[in-house]
Write an enzyme that holds these catalytic residues in place. Structure first.
Site, PDB file in Angstrom:
ATOM      1  CG  ASP A  98       2.459  -2.424   9.381  1.00 32.77           C
ATOM      2  OD1 ASP A  98       2.556  -3.985   9.228  1.00 32.77           O
ATOM      3  OD2 ASP A  98       2.994  -1.448   8.642  1.00 32.77           O
ATOM      4  NE  ARG A 129      -2.119   0.594   3.873  1.00 31.96           N
ATOM      5  CZ  ARG A 129      -3.113   1.237   4.442  1.00 31.96           C
ATOM      6  NH1 ARG A 129      -4.458   1.326   4.572  1.00 31.96           N
ATOM      7  NH2 ARG A 129      -2.908   1.904   5.342  1.00 31.96           N
TER       8      ARG A 129
HETATM    9  C1  PRP Z   1      -1.284  -4.379   4.816  1.00 30.14           C
HETATM   10  C2  PRP Z   1      -2.576  -5.616   4.387  1.00 30.14           C
HETATM   11  C3  PRP Z   1      -2.895  -5.519   3.608  1.00 30.14           C
HETATM   12  C4  PRP Z   1      -3.404  -4.006   3.052  1.00 30.14           C
HETATM   13  C5  PRP Z   1      -5.113  -3.348   4.066  1.00 30.14           C
HETATM   14  O1  PRP Z   1      -0.077  -4.884   3.727  1.00 30.14           O
HETATM   15  O2  PRP Z   1      -1.888  -6.238   5.008  1.00 30.14           O
HETATM   16  O3  PRP Z   1      -2.461  -6.308   2.641  1.00 30.14           O
HETATM   17  O4  PRP Z   1      -2.033  -3.176   4.206  1.00 30.14           O
HETATM   18  O5  PRP Z   1      -5.001  -2.110   3.548  1.00 30.14           O
HETATM   19  P1  PRP Z   1      -6.355  -1.873   2.842  1.00 30.14           P
HETATM   20  O6  PRP Z   1      -7.122  -2.473   2.840  1.00 30.14           O
HETATM   21  O7  PRP Z   1      -5.647  -0.335   2.546  1.00 30.14           O
HETATM   22  O8  PRP Z   1      -5.327  -1.452   0.893  1.00 30.14           O
HETATM   23  P2  PRP Z   1       1.229  -3.540   3.534  1.00 30.14           P
HETATM   24  O9  PRP Z   1       0.398  -2.630   1.908  1.00 30.14           O
HETATM   25  O10 PRP Z   1       0.855  -3.211   5.071  1.00 30.14           O
HETATM   26  O11 PRP Z   1       2.172  -4.348   2.951  1.00 30.14           O
HETATM   27  P3  PRP Z   1       3.130  -5.422   3.823  1.00 30.14           P
HETATM   28  O12 PRP Z   1       1.775  -6.596   4.848  1.00 30.14           O
HETATM   29  O13 PRP Z   1       4.466  -5.461   3.075  1.00 30.14           O
HETATM   30  O14 PRP Z   1       3.689  -4.814   5.327  1.00 30.14           O
HETATM   31  N1  URA Z   2      -2.529  -2.562   6.954  1.00 27.96           N
HETATM   32  C1  URA Z   2      -2.106  -2.958   8.699  1.00 27.96           C
HETATM   33  O1  URA Z   2      -1.281  -3.627   8.705  1.00 27.96           O
HETATM   34  N2  URA Z   2      -3.179  -2.610   9.131  1.00 27.96           N
HETATM   35  C2  URA Z   2      -3.621  -1.653   8.835  1.00 27.96           C
HETATM   36  O2  URA Z   2      -4.179  -1.064  10.491  1.00 27.96           O
HETATM   37  C3  URA Z   2      -3.749  -0.999   7.913  1.00 27.96           C
HETATM   38  C4  URA Z   2      -3.732  -1.050   7.112  1.00 27.96           C
END
Ligand code: PRP
Ligand code: URA
Length: 217
Positions: free
Chosen positions: A206, A110
């Site tokens: 996160d 994201r």
């Molecule tokens: C997080 C989570 C989802 C996303 C959710 O991933 O694991 O994939 O954000 O957010 P959204 O519904 O607004 O799209 P992130 O992009 O932080 O990546 P990561 O899992 O590599 O930390």
């Molecule tokens: N991704 C995460 O890991 N946590 C949140 O709350 C939103 C997006």
């Protein structure tokens, strides 16, 4: 912000043990190992719910006492598809219950400013169209990552898709259900909403950083 979504397409796994484990997961003092173990356990419990309607077939077996007709899952093939990174934390929980499932991967991150999803990797089993697909990602926030992953899976022929999250925001649920008219979503909690950084409130922070221990303190 109040936000309506079609609750008939969302299953909240509200079992007391699930809610207890989720509370520990949310706690900011929960460390990486325990967080990882809990994500796996919650995925296992959600998988149990998400596979409740698997078809069964009669098989003839002999117990130590007598022959009998028993029931086995009727050849339904499954795939578990984590959205990288955080979805990886849920894979083993699903495989604990369905060890023969194939594993596909969809990489999404994201954008920190726009919150838009960006796909950076994808690899699926070749027969994805014939499999029941369990897409796993602990967090469903704006729903952008989930919607993009589902769109990709549909483009590759997947038909029967269930999405397993641990915490979901109402806005994200509404967005995903609108973007994909067939998906059913499982979650352990529908939280209050999103903050200005599009993090789920109260959420658990996160998820990827907490699973992999990459949080800067
Ligand atoms: C997080 C989570 C989802 C996303 C959710 O991933 O694991 O994939 O954000 O957010 P959204 O519904 O607004 O799209 P992130 O992009 O932080 O990546 P990561 O899992 O590599 O930390
Ligand atoms: N991704 C995460 O890991 N946590 C949140 O709350 C939103 C997006």
């Amino acid at each position: 912000m109040a936000c309506d979504f079609d609750s008939s397409r969302v299953t909240v796994v509200d079992h007391p043990l699930v809610q207890h484990k989720l509370s520990i997961l949310r706690d900011r003092t929960t460390g990486t190992k325990q967080f990882r173990d809990l994500v796996r356990e919650l995925a296992r419990l959600e998988c149990y719910e998400a596979t409740r309607d698997l078809p069964l077939a009669d098989v003839q077996i002999e117990t130590p006492i007598c022959p009998t007709t028993a029931r086995c899952v009727a050849g339904r093939k499954l795939a578990v598809i984590p959205i990288l990174r955080a979805g990886l934390g849920m894979v083993d929980g699903v495989l604990d219950l369905v060890p023969a499932a194939r594993v596909g991967h969809v990489g999404m991150y994201r954008d920190e400013v726009t919150h838009e999803p960006h796909e950076y990797y994808a690899k699926l089993p070749g027969d994805i169209a014939e499999r029941l697909c369990l897409v796993v990602d602990p967090m469903l926030a704006t729903g952008g990552s989930a919607s993009a992953a589902l769109q990709y899976l549909r483009s590759q022929g997947a038909t029967d898709i269930r999405f397993l999250s641990i915490v979901a925001a109402p806005e994200g649920l509404a967005a995903v259900l609108e973007a994909d008219p067939d998906v059913h979503i499982y979650t352990c909690s529908v939280d209050e909403g999103l903050n200005d950084d599009a993090y789920i409130v109260p959420g658990l922070g996160d998820a990827g950083d907490r699973i992999f221990g990459t949080l800067d303190r």
